[in-house]
Enzyme design. Structure first.
Site, PDB file in Angstrom:
ATOM      1  N   CYS A 228       0.917  -1.088  -0.093  1.00  0.00           N
ATOM      2  CA  CYS A 228      -0.047  -0.118   0.112  1.00  0.00           C
ATOM      3  C   CYS A 228       0.950   1.263  -0.065  1.00  0.00           C
ATOM      4  O   CYS A 228       1.034   1.940   0.873  1.00  0.00           O
ATOM      5  CB  CYS A 228      -0.836  -0.058   1.242  1.00  0.00           C
ATOM      6  SG  CYS A 228      -1.907  -1.285   1.481  1.00  0.00           S
ATOM      7  N   ALA A 229       1.708   1.483  -1.040  1.00  0.00           N
ATOM      8  CA  ALA A 229       2.741   2.330  -1.162  1.00  0.00           C
ATOM      9  C   ALA A 229       2.056   3.922  -1.016  1.00  0.00           C
ATOM     10  O   ALA A 229       2.960   4.767  -0.352  1.00  0.00           O
ATOM     11  CB  ALA A 229       3.485   2.222  -2.516  1.00  0.00           C
ATOM     12  N   GLY A 232       4.334   7.015  -1.168  1.00  0.00           N
ATOM     13  CA  GLY A 232       5.805   6.508  -1.315  1.00  0.00           C
ATOM     14  C   GLY A 232       6.688   6.794  -0.140  1.00  0.00           C
ATOM     15  O   GLY A 232       8.135   6.622  -0.457  1.00  0.00           O
ATOM     16  N   GLY A 233       6.618   7.501   0.811  1.00  0.00           N
ATOM     17  CA  GLY A 233       7.263   7.730   1.874  1.00  0.00           C
ATOM     18  C   GLY A 233       8.256   6.806   2.304  1.00  0.00           C
ATOM     19  O   GLY A 233       9.429   6.767   2.604  1.00  0.00           O
ATOM     20  N   LYS A 234       7.565   5.621   2.674  1.00  0.00           N
ATOM     21  CA  LYS A 234       8.137   4.350   3.304  1.00  0.00           C
ATOM     22  C   LYS A 234       8.808   3.515   2.084  1.00  0.00           C
ATOM     23  O   LYS A 234       9.910   3.163   2.220  1.00  0.00           O
ATOM     24  CB  LYS A 234       7.149   3.476   4.085  1.00  0.00           C
ATOM     25  CG  LYS A 234       6.869   4.146   5.018  1.00  0.00           C
ATOM     26  CD  LYS A 234       5.599   3.273   5.975  1.00  0.00           C
ATOM     27  CE  LYS A 234       4.930   3.899   6.995  1.00  0.00           C
ATOM     28  NZ  LYS A 234       4.156   4.960   6.514  1.00  0.00           N
ATOM     29  N   ASP A 252      -0.074   0.048  -5.119  1.00  0.00           N
ATOM     30  CA  ASP A 252      -1.274   0.812  -4.854  1.00  0.00           C
ATOM     31  C   ASP A 252      -2.610   0.828  -5.631  1.00  0.00           C
ATOM     32  O   ASP A 252      -2.215   0.717  -6.842  1.00  0.00           O
ATOM     33  CB  ASP A 252      -1.085   2.486  -4.409  1.00  0.00           C
ATOM     34  CG  ASP A 252      -1.944   2.930  -3.357  1.00  0.00           C
ATOM     35  OD1 ASP A 252      -1.371   3.004  -2.038  1.00  0.00           O
ATOM     36  OD2 ASP A 252      -2.902   3.440  -3.752  1.00  0.00           O
ATOM     37  N   ASP A 283      -5.931  -9.131  -7.079  1.00  0.00           N
ATOM     38  CA  ASP A 283      -5.530  -8.645  -8.526  1.00  0.00           C
ATOM     39  C   ASP A 283      -4.875 -10.100  -9.053  1.00  0.00           C
ATOM     40  O   ASP A 283      -3.588 -10.370  -8.449  1.00  0.00           O
ATOM     41  CB  ASP A 283      -4.483  -7.491  -8.372  1.00  0.00           C
ATOM     42  CG  ASP A 283      -4.114  -6.906  -9.836  1.00  0.00           C
ATOM     43  OD1 ASP A 283      -3.983  -7.684 -10.680  1.00  0.00           O
ATOM     44  OD2 ASP A 283      -4.422  -5.835  -9.732  1.00  0.00           O
ATOM     45  N   ASP A 299       1.078  -1.105   4.794  1.00  0.00           N
ATOM     46  CA  ASP A 299       0.799  -0.087   5.456  1.00  0.00           C
ATOM     47  C   ASP A 299      -0.578   0.341   5.099  1.00  0.00           C
ATOM     48  O   ASP A 299      -1.119   1.123   4.160  1.00  0.00           O
ATOM     49  CB  ASP A 299       1.857   1.151   4.922  1.00  0.00           C
ATOM     50  CG  ASP A 299       1.556   2.502   5.709  1.00  0.00           C
ATOM     51  OD1 ASP A 299       0.758   2.611   6.754  1.00  0.00           O
ATOM     52  OD2 ASP A 299       2.279   3.453   5.301  1.00  0.00           O
ATOM     53  N   CYS A 352      -1.404   3.748  10.882  1.00  0.00           N
ATOM     54  CA  CYS A 352      -1.042   5.211  11.773  1.00  0.00           C
ATOM     55  C   CYS A 352      -2.386   5.303  12.640  1.00  0.00           C
ATOM     56  O   CYS A 352      -2.840   6.446  12.741  1.00  0.00           O
ATOM     57  CB  CYS A 352      -0.855   6.404  10.779  1.00  0.00           C
ATOM     58  SG  CYS A 352      -1.865   6.555   9.519  1.00  0.00           S
TER      59      CYS A 352
END
Length: 420
Positions: A228-229, A232-234, A252, A283, A299, A352
């Protein structure tokens, strides 16, 4: 000092955010674009008043004895900006003496949910998640504005060099206490005009978020999936930890978010990322990767209750019924992503959120159905990575839990799972 015109504008914007769909920052951007005559200073005054009123909205409604936005803004000015009755009167506030008296009275007389400016359901859950001795500190931390954290991009620089570059430009940032890549500025500042940003030397990323990628303990040459990009921070952090080696898949369902990741990856110099938009739900294109991925990060989409310092409007837009839906979605995503992990590989589930329904309950259900997975101690992993988290974690089990009042980060939950 706020003027009557800016008071009215702030009230209009506050009402628009509370009544309409969408996040506060997006609605604020649209509002300011529609008001081109407002200068940067005026926009700053309005934004501060609106965000302050969103943070403390429930208490301010109690002080003003009405949810009407003009009165709520006035209550914020009296309670947190020190405005007196004469100043409020110049703004056209009715009964300013009574409002000032209420603003300066003992707030402990209000119920916890009111003084902490939380919806009843969220306040009730905090009392079950935290010891009674921590509730006041937790409430204060959730109400406080978040600092500005950045992560040095080690593909291009290091933290000390980046800190010196900021200092030379007049921006004082301190090393974050936990993340070895992070720098922090207590007050907000626009760093996006810095040449280091255009050069890809840093990304804005909360310190808590910076602790997630290390939990995968990525090794050079491995195949890794960020399921679950998002923007893309991680993903970018994982790419840096891999030193641009291996194969890093960023998946994503949102093309818009992945387009943002493409821009950021180019700026950051990340060459090992493969981006793919997924269909909602299972998918079939991923079947070729089943059982072949070394490490998978999930995430999961969540309530965002750990981020209310940055997005206080979440408290007023989120209904508890929505949490159950999100938890169900997270269960499905975790199950789908787990099929990618090879025997002996690692799966990391992250939110989060601070809510048990999205965290511990999801993991418990997953483990009940997937006996091939075993929890691993997250604090031990961080300690091996040179991040001294164990001494700061009072929880006894293997999960990572970050809280603003304990760690100075956003609220996060992470569970590391090893496939047998």
């Amino acid at each position: 000092m706020i003027t009557p015109a800016l008071h009215e504008a702030a009230a209009r914007l506050l009402g628009d955010i509370l009544e309409g769909p969408g996040a506060a920052d997006a609605r604020m951007d649209r509002f300011f674009r529609a008001q081109p005559r407002l200068g940067p200073k005026d926009r700053g005054v309005i934004a501060e008043a609106v965000y302050g009123s969103l943070r403390h909205h429930r208490l301010l409604c109690a002080l003003a004895q009405t949810p009407e936005p003009r009165h709520v803004i006035a209550a914020w000015l009296a309670a947190f900006e020190g405005y007196n009755a004469r100043q409020l009167q110049t703004l056209g506030v009715a009964h300013p003496e009574a409002l000032v008296a209420a603003a300066r009275a003992d707030r402990d007389a209000y119920p916890f949910a009111v003084s902490a400016s939380l919806p009843d359901w969220l306040a009730a859950r905090l009392t079950t998640l935290l010891p009674a001795s921590e509730l006041s500190a937790a409430a204060a931390a959730l109400l406080a504005p978040a600092p500005l954290d950045v992560r040095a991009n080690t593909l291009k620089t290091d933290r000390a060099t980046l800190q010196q570059a900021f200092a030379s430009a007049g921006h004082e940032l301190d090393p974050t206490p936990l993340s070895p890549w992070g720098l922090r500025r207590a007050s907000r500042a626009s760093l996006f005009r810095a040449p280091e940003f255009a050069a890809g030397h840093f990304e804005v990323q909360d310190e808590g978020s910076q602790l997630i990628a290390p939990l995968l303990e990525p090794r050079r040459g491995e195949r890794i999936v960020d399921y679950c990009a998002g923007a893309g921070g991680k993903t970018l952090h994982l790419s840096a930890l891999l030193a641009n080696s291996g194969m890093l898949y960023a998946f994503d369902t949102s093309q818009k978010r992945l387009d943002r990741l493409r821009e950021r990856a180019t700026r950051a110099g990340c060459d090992n990322i493969r981006i793919q938009t997924l269909e909602a739900g299972p998918d079939n294109r991923l079947k070729r990767l089943y059982g072949k991925i070394d490490r998978v990060l999930v995430d999961a989409p969540c309530s965002g209750t750990g981020t209310v310092r940055r997005s206080p409007d979440i408290k007023w837009r989120l209904a508890f019924e929505r949490v159950a839906h999100l938890a169900g979605q997270a269960r499905a995503i975790l199950t789908q992503a787990s099929r990618l992990v090879r025997p002996g590989g690692r799966l990391v589930y992250v939110t989060c959120s601070v809510l048990r329904e999205e965290n511990e309950d999801v993991i418990a259900d997953f483990l009940a159905e997937h006996g091939e997975y075993t929890p691993i101690d997250a604090s031990g992993i961080l300690t091996r990575r040179g991040i001294p988290f164990s001494a700061r974690a009072p929880d006894a089990d293997s999960a990572l839990r970050l809280w603003p009042h304990r760690h100075g980060t956003d609220g996060f939950f992470a569970q590391v799972l090893q496939r047998g």
